[in-house]
Every structure is written in C-alpha cells, then in structure tokens.
Design a protein around this motif. Structure first.
Motif, PDB file in Angstrom:
ATOM      1  N   GLN A 194      47.103 -13.295 -30.308  1.00 36.07           N
ATOM      2  CA  GLN A 194      47.961 -12.447 -31.127  1.00 36.07           C
ATOM      3  C   GLN A 194      49.346 -12.248 -30.499  1.00 36.07           C
ATOM      4  O   GLN A 194      50.225 -11.653 -31.145  1.00 36.07           O
ATOM      5  CB  GLN A 194      47.290 -11.079 -31.326  1.00 36.07           C
ATOM      6  N   GLN A 217      40.683 -17.938 -31.930  1.00 36.16           N
ATOM      7  CA  GLN A 217      40.505 -16.513 -31.665  1.00 36.16           C
ATOM      8  C   GLN A 217      39.183 -15.989 -32.219  1.00 36.16           C
ATOM      9  O   GLN A 217      38.706 -14.929 -31.816  1.00 36.16           O
ATOM     10  CB  GLN A 217      41.656 -15.720 -32.290  1.00 36.16           C
ATOM     11  N   TRP A 220      41.933 -12.404 -27.171  1.00 40.65           N
ATOM     12  CA  TRP A 220      42.441 -11.936 -28.454  1.00 40.65           C
ATOM     13  C   TRP A 220      43.935 -11.599 -28.354  1.00 40.65           C
ATOM     14  O   TRP A 220      44.723 -11.964 -29.235  1.00 40.65           O
ATOM     15  CB  TRP A 220      41.648 -10.712 -28.904  1.00 40.65           C
TER      16      TRP A 220
END
Length: 404
Positions: free
Chosen positions: A133, A92, A129
């Motif tokens: 997540q 990431q 991202w």
C-alpha cells in the motif's frame, strides 16, 4: 496441523480439516484474483502459491511433523514461512494466510514458542501490507493483529477445554475402578457375613435339635419296660441317624467358619491376628492366654475373633498407641476376651457410649451386638490420655468334635 496428543478427538479432527480447507481456499482465492484481476503478477502468484501449497501439504505426510517433534517442525515451519513470504511479495492477498498460519504455529510450537511465532507472523503481515500500500495506517496494523488475537484465544481456549476434558476422563476412570473395588469388597464382606449367619443359625437350630433328639432317644432306650429287641433296634437306628445328621451339621458349620478359624483354635487365630497387626501396622501386640483351652462353639469363636479384629483395627486407626495387649481367659462356663491399649483414649460419654451399654462410634455397637447375641456382656473403659480397655464375657459350654 495438530500437536501430538494421547488421543485425537472428533472435534480436533474436524478443526484440522477446517484449517486445511482454509489454507487451500485462501491460496486459491489469491491465485484467482491474480489471474482474473489486479491481484499481482499472475505467474509469480501461481508459482509462489504452488510452492506454499506443496510445502504445506507435505507437513501432514511427515510423521515427525505430525507428532510435533521440534527437529522436524522447525525446519518445516521455516520453509513454509519462506514460501509464504514469496506469496506476500507476489500479492498483497497473501496477508490473508497469516490467520491460518497462526493456528498452525500455536498447535505445533506450544504456548511460548507459538506466541513468538505468531508475533513474528503478525509483524511480517503488517510490513507486507504496508509495503504493497506504500503506507502504514491503522487498518494495516489492526487487521493482522486482530486475526492473531482471535487465533491465540481460540487455540488456547480449545487446549484448556481439552485438558479439562482429559482430567475429567481420568477422574471418571479412577472412580470407576474405585467403585469396582468397593463392589468386590462389599461382595466379599456380604459372603463372609452370610457364612457366619448360616453357621450361627445351623448351630443354634439344627444342631441343637438333633442333639436333643439323640438325648431323648437314648433316654427312651433306657426307659423301655422290657427292652424288646425290635423296639430297641428301632430306637437305636433313629438315634444313630440323629447322631450322623448331627455330625454332618457340624461339618457344615465348620465349612462356613471364617478362614482364620479353619483347622486351628481360637488362641492360634488370635496369635496370628496379633502377629499380623504388629507386622503390618508397626504396633506391638501381645497375646496372653489363661486357663485350660477348650474347643468353643463356632459362633462364640467367630464372635471373639471378630471383636478382637475390630478392636485392634480401632487401635491402629485411632488410638496412636505404643503397644496393645489381648488376653483370652478360659473359665468354668465362661470365656473372656480383653483388649487393652495405651493410646489416646476417648470420653465414652461424649462418644455416646457407656461402659455397660449404649450406642457409639468406633465399631463398638457391632461388638456389643455380637456379645449380646450370644448372651454375653460387653464393656468399655476409656478416658482421654489413659488408653482404652475393652472386655467381653461369654457364657459357653465347651464342645468336642464327637460330643452329641
């Protein structure tokens, strides 16, 4: 990476270096986090980071990419994007590289293409991202978006400053060239003015004095009581020296005469002036000469030629006339120059000029000063819509090449 420009400024080179360092630093940080902590699979991150670093480093080495040619830029950016996606999948932390990539895209693709590429890069960064997540939140959206906005504002602001700087440089170059041309024109005008002044001074002082000496010595020869041979010989020698010096002074005056009057008469110089004005300005100008032509003193010929030049110049610039006429009249003890045009005319009173004197515009004071300096008169007659007539009258004593 920078677009091709006429010149690379020191600031642009510094920005390029900073961009390269940013890409290298962010890649190194992503790899270090993968090796030292929970930054993703170390092997995958190192492999993807190495591939992206290699593709990025090859860009400046490819001339077509460095010169921002679309045929080379688009494949290179596509390959760079693929390797960046590989970094994003591996870690990431690859999202950080979206910021320098926006700069690269804006520089290489221009305004429209760059904005499209930046928008695509921002979307990919947000998606990657959120994927890492496992959720889409405000932070995932605002971070890449703000980074892209900063990149857009920074690049477009710099480009605007660069264009303004180039425009200012171009204007300075034009002003420098114009100033050089003006200096040359002023120098040439100064040289001609000094030539005329010297010619006038020599004619009015040295030549006249030598002529008087010659006349006095000739009278002395006739007045000698016994015309003794020795005295007469000395007087003759003095008279001959004065005559030789007078001839030399006249040759010097002729050498200082304006080019238009060299080896030609005033009438021929005026005829040439009329023909030149007709050819260059498209204004038909005719010359009329009356009376028996005689050789005038150099200052008189110079003054009349310059007045005619100035008058026709005014006609071309201001009168909007369909034709003009120049008349040169030789009379007993006088010479007259008349310039007429059928143009728009003007009000001498409003221009600050009267027919007999005063000061005003359109170069009239200079013409009047020339005429008065030689003991002549200058007159202007004009009215709105009725054209303009200009008259100069000079008292003269015709000269010949061998006259005393």
């Amino acid at each position: 990476m920078a677009t091709e420009r006429p010149r690379t400024t020191p600031v642009a080179r510094v920005l390029q270096g900073c961009l390269h360092l940013m890409v290298a630093g962010l890649l190194a940080l992503a790899v270090a986090r993968a090796l030292l902590g929970p930054g993703g699979d170390p092997v995958a991150v190192v492999a993807a980071g190495t591939a992206m670093a290699a593709v990025y480093a090859a860009g400046p080495l490819i001339g077509a990419v460095r010169r921002a040619r679309p045929g080379a830029v688009l494949p290179w950016l596509a390959l760079l994007g693929v390797t960046w996606v590989g970094v994003l999948i591996a870690t990431q932390d690859g999202v950080w590289l979206a910021f320098p990539l926006c700069f690269v895209e804006l520089h290489l693709l221009g305004r429209r293409g760059g904005l499209v590429a930046v928008a695509l890069t921002t979307v990919v960064a947000i998606v990657a991202w959120s994927w890492h997540q496992h959720t889409l939140n405000f932070a995932a959206v605002i971070g890449p978006t703000l980074g892209a906005a900063v990149a857009v504002v920074t690049v477009f602001g710099y480009q605007a400053l660069h264009r303004e700087s180039e425009e200012r440089r171009r204007l300075i170059d034009e002003l420098t060239a114009a100033r050089a041309g003006l200096d040359a024109a002023q120098h040439a005008a100064g040289v001609l003015a000094e030539r005329e002044r010297l010619a006038r001074e020599i004619h009015d002082t040295l030549a006249q004095s030598l002529s008087s000496i010659q006349l006095l010595l000739r009278a002395a020869q006739r007045a000698l009581p016994d015309r003794t041979e020795a005295a007469a010989d000395y007087v003759e020698q003095a008279r001959q020296a004065a005559q030789d010096n007078l001839a030399e002074a006249r040759r010097f005056v002729r050498a200082l005469t304006p080019p238009d009057l060299e080896n030609t008469s005033l009438a021929v110089a005026l005829e040439r002036l009329c023909a030149t004005t007709t050819a260059q300005a498209g204004l038909p100008v005719r010359l009329h000469v009356s009376g028996d032509q005689v050789r005038l003193p150099v200052p008189h010929e110079v003054a009349l030629l310059r007045i005619a030049q100035s008058a026709l110049g005014n006609t071309v610039r201001h009168a909007k006339a369909s034709h003009a006429e120049v008349t040169l009249s030789y009379m007993d003890g006088e010479v007259a120059l008349d310039v007429f045009d059928d143009g728009a005319g003007f009000d001498p009173a409003r221009a600050g000029v009267t027919a007999g004197g005063g000061d005003g515009g359109f170069g009239l004071p200079s013409m009047r000063a020339r005429a008065r300096a030689l003991g002549g008169t200058f007159a202007v007659e004009s009215a709105p819509g009725e054209g303009t007539a200009l008259a100069v009258l000079l008292p003269v004593v015709p000269t010949t090449e061998d006259s005393p």
